[in-house]
Write a protein that holds these residues in place. Structure first.
Motif, PDB file in Angstrom:
ATOM      1  N   SER A  21       0.850  -1.182   0.000  1.00  0.00           N
ATOM      2  CA  SER A  21       0.000   0.000   0.000  1.00  0.00           C
ATOM      3  C   SER A  21       0.886   1.233   0.000  1.00  0.00           C
ATOM      4  O   SER A  21       2.038   1.184   0.438  1.00  0.00           O
ATOM      5  N   CYS A  22       0.331   2.320  -0.500  1.00  0.00           N
ATOM      6  CA  CYS A  22       1.068   3.585  -0.558  1.00  0.00           C
ATOM      7  C   CYS A  22       0.075   4.705  -0.300  1.00  0.00           C
ATOM      8  O   CYS A  22      -0.864   4.896  -1.087  1.00  0.00           O
ATOM      9  N   ALA A  23       0.295   5.429   0.768  1.00  0.00           N
ATOM     10  CA  ALA A  23      -0.611   6.508   1.150  1.00  0.00           C
ATOM     11  C   ALA A  23       0.054   7.853   0.911  1.00  0.00           C
ATOM     12  O   ALA A  23       1.200   8.068   1.341  1.00  0.00           O
ATOM     13  N   ALA A  24      -0.668   8.724   0.256  1.00  0.00           N
ATOM     14  CA  ALA A  24      -0.182  10.085   0.027  1.00  0.00           C
ATOM     15  C   ALA A  24      -0.752  10.996   1.099  1.00  0.00           C
ATOM     16  O   ALA A  24      -1.935  10.908   1.446  1.00  0.00           O
ATOM     17  N   SER A  25       0.093  11.876   1.608  1.00  0.00           N
ATOM     18  CA  SER A  25      -0.353  12.798   2.650  1.00  0.00           C
ATOM     19  C   SER A  25       0.266  14.168   2.405  1.00  0.00           C
ATOM     20  O   SER A  25       1.206  14.327   1.641  1.00  0.00           O
ATOM     21  N   GLY A  26      -0.286  15.166   3.098  1.00  0.00           N
ATOM     22  CA  GLY A  26       0.213  16.524   2.947  1.00  0.00           C
ATOM     23  C   GLY A  26      -0.811  17.398   2.239  1.00  0.00           C
ATOM     24  O   GLY A  26      -2.008  17.150   2.295  1.00  0.00           O
ATOM     25  N   ARG A  71      -7.093   1.514  -5.980  1.00  0.00           N
ATOM     26  CA  ARG A  71      -6.878   2.746  -5.229  1.00  0.00           C
ATOM     27  C   ARG A  71      -8.140   3.137  -4.493  1.00  0.00           C
ATOM     28  O   ARG A  71      -9.259   2.770  -4.884  1.00  0.00           O
ATOM     29  N   ASP A  72      -7.931   3.899  -3.448  1.00  0.00           N
ATOM     30  CA  ASP A  72      -9.026   4.464  -2.661  1.00  0.00           C
ATOM     31  C   ASP A  72      -8.827   5.971  -2.709  1.00  0.00           C
ATOM     32  O   ASP A  72      -7.939   6.504  -2.021  1.00  0.00           O
ATOM     33  N   ASN A  73      -9.612   6.639  -3.519  1.00  0.00           N
ATOM     34  CA  ASN A  73      -9.418   8.080  -3.691  1.00  0.00           C
ATOM     35  C   ASN A  73      -9.693   8.854  -2.413  1.00  0.00           C
ATOM     36  O   ASN A  73      -9.076   9.887  -2.155  1.00  0.00           O
ATOM     37  N   ALA A  74     -10.606   8.378  -1.617  1.00  0.00           N
ATOM     38  CA  ALA A  74     -10.930   9.068  -0.364  1.00  0.00           C
ATOM     39  C   ALA A  74      -9.762   9.024   0.611  1.00  0.00           C
ATOM     40  O   ALA A  74      -9.594   9.918   1.435  1.00  0.00           O
ATOM     41  N   LYS A  75      -8.948   7.979   0.503  1.00  0.00           N
ATOM     42  CA  LYS A  75      -7.800   7.822   1.391  1.00  0.00           C
ATOM     43  C   LYS A  75      -6.485   8.193   0.721  1.00  0.00           C
ATOM     44  O   LYS A  75      -5.426   8.061   1.335  1.00  0.00           O
TER      45      LYS A  75
END
Length: 121
Positions: A21-26, A71-75
């Motif tokens: 998994s890869c989560a984008a933040s910021g 992908r989960d666009n909300a996350k």
């Protein structure tokens, strides 16, 4: 500031399965394409799979039928489910995202730090 954080790498036996998994933040207004790349020792980085915001996906021939990108666009998160892994899949896996940080800026390319997957008995 945008950051991509990958998780889920490790050691797996041939024929096994693994998920990344890869989560984008910021500061993120929108994310368009998200992709997974990999780089094996002594080889160039190669595209493994990609997925658009609407969910259209594409795969490298070497992983078709074995890997699934979602992908989960909300996350702001992209996933890679891998099965029937073989030693040739051993590599550092990187996630990639085209991110628009603010409504006043254009899309920019961002990379994760990479996560090692080793397929070995």
């Amino acid at each position: 500031q945008v950051e991509l954080v990958e998780s889920g790498g490790g050691l797996v036996q041939p024929g096994g399965s693994l998920g990344l998994s890869c989560a984008a933040s910021g500061r993120i207004v929108s994310i368009s394409d998200m992709r997974w790349y990999r780089q094996a020792p002594g080889k160039q980085r190669e595209l493994v799979a990609g997925i658009s915001r609407s969910g259209e996906s594409n795969y490298a021939d070497s992983v078709k039928g074995r890997f699934t990108i979602s992908r989960d666009n909300a996350k702001n998160t992209v996933y890679l489910q891998m099965k029937s892994l073989n030693p040739e899949d051993t590599a550092v896996y990187y996630c990639y995202a085209d991110v628009r940080p603010t409504s006043l800026t254009s899309y920019g390319t961002y990379w994760g730090q990479g996560t090692q997957i080793t397929v070995s008995s």
